[in-house]
Design an enzyme around this catalytic site. Structure first.
Site, PDB file in Angstrom:
ATOM      1  N   LYS A   1       0.878  -1.208  -0.014  1.00  0.00           N
ATOM      2  CA  LYS A   1       0.016   0.080  -0.049  1.00  0.00           C
ATOM      3  C   LYS A   1       1.011   1.269  -0.082  1.00  0.00           C
ATOM      4  O   LYS A   1       0.617   2.072  -0.852  1.00  0.00           O
ATOM      5  CB  LYS A   1      -1.008   0.083   1.161  1.00  0.00           C
ATOM      6  CG  LYS A   1      -1.836  -1.300   1.324  1.00  0.00           C
ATOM      7  CD  LYS A   1      -2.703  -1.235   2.737  1.00  0.00           C
ATOM      8  CE  LYS A   1      -1.974  -1.080   3.928  1.00  0.00           C
ATOM      9  NZ  LYS A   1      -1.429  -2.390   4.383  1.00  0.00           N
TER      10      LYS A   1
ATOM     11  N   ARG B   1      -9.201   0.624   8.793  1.00  0.00           N
ATOM     12  CA  ARG B   1      -8.804  -0.748   9.242  1.00  0.00           C
ATOM     13  C   ARG B   1      -9.923  -1.496  10.056  1.00  0.00           C
ATOM     14  O   ARG B   1      -9.823  -2.393  10.257  1.00  0.00           O
ATOM     15  CB  ARG B   1      -7.446  -0.665   9.953  1.00  0.00           C
ATOM     16  CG  ARG B   1      -6.456  -0.878   9.421  1.00  0.00           C
ATOM     17  CD  ARG B   1      -4.980  -0.744   9.967  1.00  0.00           C
ATOM     18  NE  ARG B   1      -4.162  -1.418  10.002  1.00  0.00           N
ATOM     19  CZ  ARG B   1      -2.966  -0.968   9.112  1.00  0.00           C
ATOM     20  NH1 ARG B   1      -2.924   0.355   8.460  1.00  0.00           N
ATOM     21  NH2 ARG B   1      -1.810  -1.654   8.911  1.00  0.00           N
TER      22      ARG B   1
ATOM     23  N   ARG C   1      12.280  -5.959   5.087  1.00  0.00           N
ATOM     24  CA  ARG C   1      12.071  -4.276   5.656  1.00  0.00           C
ATOM     25  C   ARG C   1      12.446  -4.124   6.783  1.00  0.00           C
ATOM     26  O   ARG C   1      13.264  -3.378   7.130  1.00  0.00           O
ATOM     27  CB  ARG C   1      10.496  -3.863   5.188  1.00  0.00           C
ATOM     28  CG  ARG C   1      10.606  -2.480   5.626  1.00  0.00           C
ATOM     29  CD  ARG C   1       9.228  -1.836   5.406  1.00  0.00           C
ATOM     30  NE  ARG C   1       7.934  -2.274   5.990  1.00  0.00           N
ATOM     31  CZ  ARG C   1       6.901  -2.053   5.955  1.00  0.00           C
ATOM     32  NH1 ARG C   1       6.546  -1.161   5.105  1.00  0.00           N
ATOM     33  NH2 ARG C   1       5.892  -2.429   6.998  1.00  0.00           N
TER      34      ARG C   1
ATOM     35  N   ARG D   1      11.927  -0.636  12.245  1.00  0.00           N
ATOM     36  CA  ARG D   1      10.563  -0.727  12.657  1.00  0.00           C
ATOM     37  C   ARG D   1      10.452  -2.069  13.626  1.00  0.00           C
ATOM     38  O   ARG D   1      10.466  -3.111  13.022  1.00  0.00           O
ATOM     39  CB  ARG D   1       9.513  -0.634  11.581  1.00  0.00           C
ATOM     40  CG  ARG D   1       9.002   0.581  11.125  1.00  0.00           C
ATOM     41  CD  ARG D   1       8.072   0.650  10.121  1.00  0.00           C
ATOM     42  NE  ARG D   1       6.748  -0.339  10.267  1.00  0.00           N
ATOM     43  CZ  ARG D   1       5.849   0.009   9.653  1.00  0.00           C
ATOM     44  NH1 ARG D   1       5.659   0.272   8.481  1.00  0.00           N
ATOM     45  NH2 ARG D   1       4.809  -0.996   9.644  1.00  0.00           N
TER      46      ARG D   1
ATOM     47  N   ARG E   1      -0.032  -9.006  13.496  1.00  0.00           N
ATOM     48  CA  ARG E   1      -0.547  -8.043  12.789  1.00  0.00           C
ATOM     49  C   ARG E   1      -1.582  -8.758  11.472  1.00  0.00           C
ATOM     50  O   ARG E   1      -2.529  -8.096  11.077  1.00  0.00           O
ATOM     51  CB  ARG E   1       0.521  -7.418  11.990  1.00  0.00           C
ATOM     52  CG  ARG E   1       1.158  -6.209  12.956  1.00  0.00           C
ATOM     53  CD  ARG E   1       2.552  -5.994  12.468  1.00  0.00           C
ATOM     54  NE  ARG E   1       2.449  -5.117  11.306  1.00  0.00           N
ATOM     55  CZ  ARG E   1       3.286  -4.865  10.491  1.00  0.00           C
ATOM     56  NH1 ARG E   1       4.745  -5.122  10.778  1.00  0.00           N
ATOM     57  NH2 ARG E   1       3.338  -3.957   9.634  1.00  0.00           N
TER      58      ARG E   1
HETATM   59  P1  B4P Z   1       4.107  -1.912   2.276  1.00  0.00           P
HETATM   60  O1  B4P Z   1       3.322  -2.773   1.694  1.00  0.00           O
HETATM   61  O2  B4P Z   1       4.386  -0.619   1.425  1.00  0.00           O
HETATM   62  O3  B4P Z   1       3.511  -1.719   3.681  1.00  0.00           O
HETATM   63  P2  B4P Z   1       2.225  -1.216   4.249  1.00  0.00           P
HETATM   64  O4  B4P Z   1       1.257  -2.259   3.877  1.00  0.00           O
HETATM   65  O5  B4P Z   1       1.824  -0.022   3.576  1.00  0.00           O
HETATM   66  O6  B4P Z   1       2.419  -1.060   5.565  1.00  0.00           O
HETATM   67  P3  B4P Z   1       1.758  -1.703   7.124  1.00  0.00           P
HETATM   68  O7  B4P Z   1       0.494  -2.257   6.942  1.00  0.00           O
HETATM   69  O8  B4P Z   1       3.085  -2.656   7.459  1.00  0.00           O
HETATM   70  O9  B4P Z   1       2.161  -0.516   8.294  1.00  0.00           O
HETATM   71  P4  B4P Z   1       1.070   0.604   8.461  1.00  0.00           P
HETATM   72  O10 B4P Z   1       2.227   1.687   8.740  1.00  0.00           O
HETATM   73  O11 B4P Z   1      -0.047   0.841   7.867  1.00  0.00           O
HETATM   74  O12 B4P Z   1       5.472  -2.381   2.443  1.00  0.00           O
HETATM   75  C1  B4P Z   1       6.103  -3.537   2.605  1.00  0.00           C
HETATM   76  C2  B4P Z   1       7.139  -4.024   2.073  1.00  0.00           C
HETATM   77  O13 B4P Z   1       7.012  -4.737   0.956  1.00  0.00           O
HETATM   78  C3  B4P Z   1       8.323  -2.840   1.661  1.00  0.00           C
HETATM   79  O14 B4P Z   1       9.529  -3.259   2.188  1.00  0.00           O
HETATM   80  C4  B4P Z   1       8.209  -2.903   0.217  1.00  0.00           C
HETATM   81  O15 B4P Z   1       9.373  -2.431  -0.394  1.00  0.00           O
HETATM   82  C5  B4P Z   1       7.941  -4.370  -0.093  1.00  0.00           C
HETATM   83  N1  B4P Z   1       7.008  -4.359  -1.347  1.00  0.00           N
HETATM   84  C6  B4P Z   1       6.145  -3.529  -1.734  1.00  0.00           C
HETATM   85  N2  B4P Z   1       5.722  -3.904  -2.940  1.00  0.00           N
HETATM   86  C7  B4P Z   1       6.451  -5.030  -3.276  1.00  0.00           C
HETATM   87  C8  B4P Z   1       6.230  -5.940  -4.330  1.00  0.00           C
HETATM   88  N3  B4P Z   1       5.373  -5.786  -5.398  1.00  0.00           N
HETATM   89  N4  B4P Z   1       7.122  -6.895  -4.583  1.00  0.00           N
HETATM   90  C9  B4P Z   1       7.937  -7.103  -3.384  1.00  0.00           C
HETATM   91  N5  B4P Z   1       7.851  -6.193  -2.385  1.00  0.00           N
HETATM   92  C10 B4P Z   1       7.223  -5.204  -2.262  1.00  0.00           C
HETATM   93  O16 B4P Z   1       0.680   0.448   9.910  1.00  0.00           O
HETATM   94  C11 B4P Z   1       1.578  -0.109  11.139  1.00  0.00           C
HETATM   95  C12 B4P Z   1       0.741  -0.309  12.393  1.00  0.00           C
HETATM   96  O17 B4P Z   1       0.042   1.058  12.759  1.00  0.00           O
HETATM   97  C13 B4P Z   1      -0.332  -1.139  12.536  1.00  0.00           C
HETATM   98  O18 B4P Z   1      -0.087  -2.365  12.717  1.00  0.00           O
HETATM   99  C14 B4P Z   1      -1.305  -0.517  13.672  1.00  0.00           C
HETATM  100  O19 B4P Z   1      -0.643  -0.885  14.821  1.00  0.00           O
HETATM  101  C15 B4P Z   1      -1.003   0.794  13.445  1.00  0.00           C
HETATM  102  N6  B4P Z   1      -2.215   1.564  12.680  1.00  0.00           N
HETATM  103  C16 B4P Z   1      -2.055   2.137  11.303  1.00  0.00           C
HETATM  104  N7  B4P Z   1      -3.262   2.475  10.888  1.00  0.00           N
HETATM  105  C17 B4P Z   1      -4.144   2.082  11.790  1.00  0.00           C
HETATM  106  C18 B4P Z   1      -5.685   2.464  11.664  1.00  0.00           C
HETATM  107  N8  B4P Z   1      -6.254   2.798  10.840  1.00  0.00           N
HETATM  108  N9  B4P Z   1      -6.319   1.765  12.720  1.00  0.00           N
HETATM  109  C19 B4P Z   1      -5.638   1.159  13.818  1.00  0.00           C
HETATM  110  N10 B4P Z   1      -4.372   1.032  13.879  1.00  0.00           N
HETATM  111  C20 B4P Z   1      -3.552   1.593  12.904  1.00  0.00           C
END
Ligand code: B4P
Length: 193
Positions: free
Chosen positions: A14, A89, A128, A134, A146
Site C-alpha cells: 500500500k 482498518r 524491510r 521498525r 498483525r
Molecule cells: P508496504 O506494503 O508498503 O507496507 P504497508 O502495507 O503500507 O504498511 P503496514 O500495513 O505494514 O503498516 P502501517 O504503517 O499501515 O511495504 C511492505 C514491504 O514490501 C516494503 O519493504 C516494500 O518495499 C515491499 N514491497 C512492496 N511492494 C512489493 C512488491 N510488488 N514486490 C516485493 N516487495 C514489495 O501500520 C503499522 C501499524 O500502525 C499497524 O499494525 C497498527 O498498529 C497501526 N495502525 C495504522 N493504521 C491504523 C488504523 N487505521 N487503525 C488502527 N491502527 C492503525
C-alpha cells in the site's frame, strides 16, 4: 475529487503504490501508520500510547485514528483528492470516514485491494525489518499477530465498499510497475464513469 482507499494486509504494498499514485495524480497521501509513527517520533502522549499497541501488532483505538484523519481532512481542503493508506482498518473507521466526507460534500471514489499471501507478506516485512528499524517488522510473531488482526478486524471493511459497488481487487504479487499498471487502469475507468 479522486478519493482512493488502498487496501490490503500489512506488507501488501500500500505504501509503495501510494508513492506512485502521488506522482501520477497529485493526491494527498494520508497514511495512518506514518501519522502514528510521526507522533511516536515527537514523543507525544498519543504516540506513547500508540507505540505499545503497534509494537505488539495490535490496532490503535478507532477514536484516535479517526481524530487524526479528521484533522488532516480539515487542513487539506483544496486538494485534488486523497489516498487513504492503512485507513479505514475497521468497519467503524469506514463508517466514520463516510460521515466525515459527506459533511464535506465529498465521497470515496473506490477501494483497491492488493491480494498477497501470508508467506510473501512475512518475507517482505522481515526483509524491510532488517533496515527500517521498525520494531513491528522485526519479529515473526508480531507480524503474525498483525496478519491475524487484519483477518479479524480489517478484512470485513472490503464488504463495506463492496456493498456500495466501490470495490476492486488485484493480485499484489509481481513487479511494483506491473501492479501500478493494474491500479492505474482501474482509476482511469473510474474517472471516465
Ligand atoms: P508496504 O506494503 O508498503 O507496507 P504497508 O502495507 O503500507 O504498511 P503496514 O500495513 O505494514 O503498516 P502501517 O504503517 O499501515 O511495504 C511492505 C514491504 O514490501 C516494503 O519493504 C516494500 O518495499 C515491499 N514491497 C512492496 N511492494 C512489493 C512488491 N510488488 N514486490 C516485493 N516487495 C514489495 O501500520 C503499522 C501499524 O500502525 C499497524 O499494525 C497498527 O498498529 C497501526 N495502525 C495504522 N493504521 C491504523 C488504523 N487505521 N487503525 C488502527 N491502527 C492503525
Amino acid at each position: 475529487m479522486l478519493n482512493l482507499v488502498l487496501f490490503g494486509p500489512p506488507g501488501a504494498g500500500k505504501g509503495t503504490q501510494s508513492q506512485k499514485l502521488i506522482e501520477q495524480y497529485g493526491l494527498i497521501h494520508l497514511s495512518t501508520g506514518d501519522l502514528l509513527r510521526g507522533e511516536i517520533a515527537q514523543g507525544t502522549t498519543l504516540g506513547l500510547e500508540a507505540k505499545k499497541l503497534m509494537d505488539d501488532g495490535k490496532l490503535v483505538p478507532d477514536a484516535v485514528v479517526i481524530g487524526m484523519i479528521s484533522n488532516k481532512l480539515d487542513s487539506n481542503k483544496d486538494g485534488k483528492g486523497f489516498i487513504f493508506d492503512g485507513f479505514p482498518r475497521t468497519v467503524a473507521q469506514a463508517e466514520a470516514l463516510d460521515s466525515l466526507l459527506t459533511s464535506k460534500q465529498s465521497a470515496i471514489t473506490g477501494m483497491i485491494a492488493l491480494e498477497v499471501d501470508d508467506d510473501e507478506l512475512l518475507r517482505r516485512l522481515l526483509l524491510r525489518g532488517k533496515d527500517s528499524g521498525r520494531p513491528d517488522d522485526a519479529n515473526p510473531e508480531v507480524i503474525s499477530k498483525r496478519i491475524h488482526e487484519y483477518n479479524d478486524k480489517t478484512a470485513p471493511v472490503a464488504g463495506f465498499y463492496k456493498n456500495q459497488g466501490k470495490f476492486k481487487s488485484i493480485n499484489g504479487i509481481g513487479s511494483v510497475d506491473e501492479i501500478f499498471g493494474q491500479i492505474h487502469a482501474i482509476i482511469e475507468a473510474w474517472l471516465k464513469d
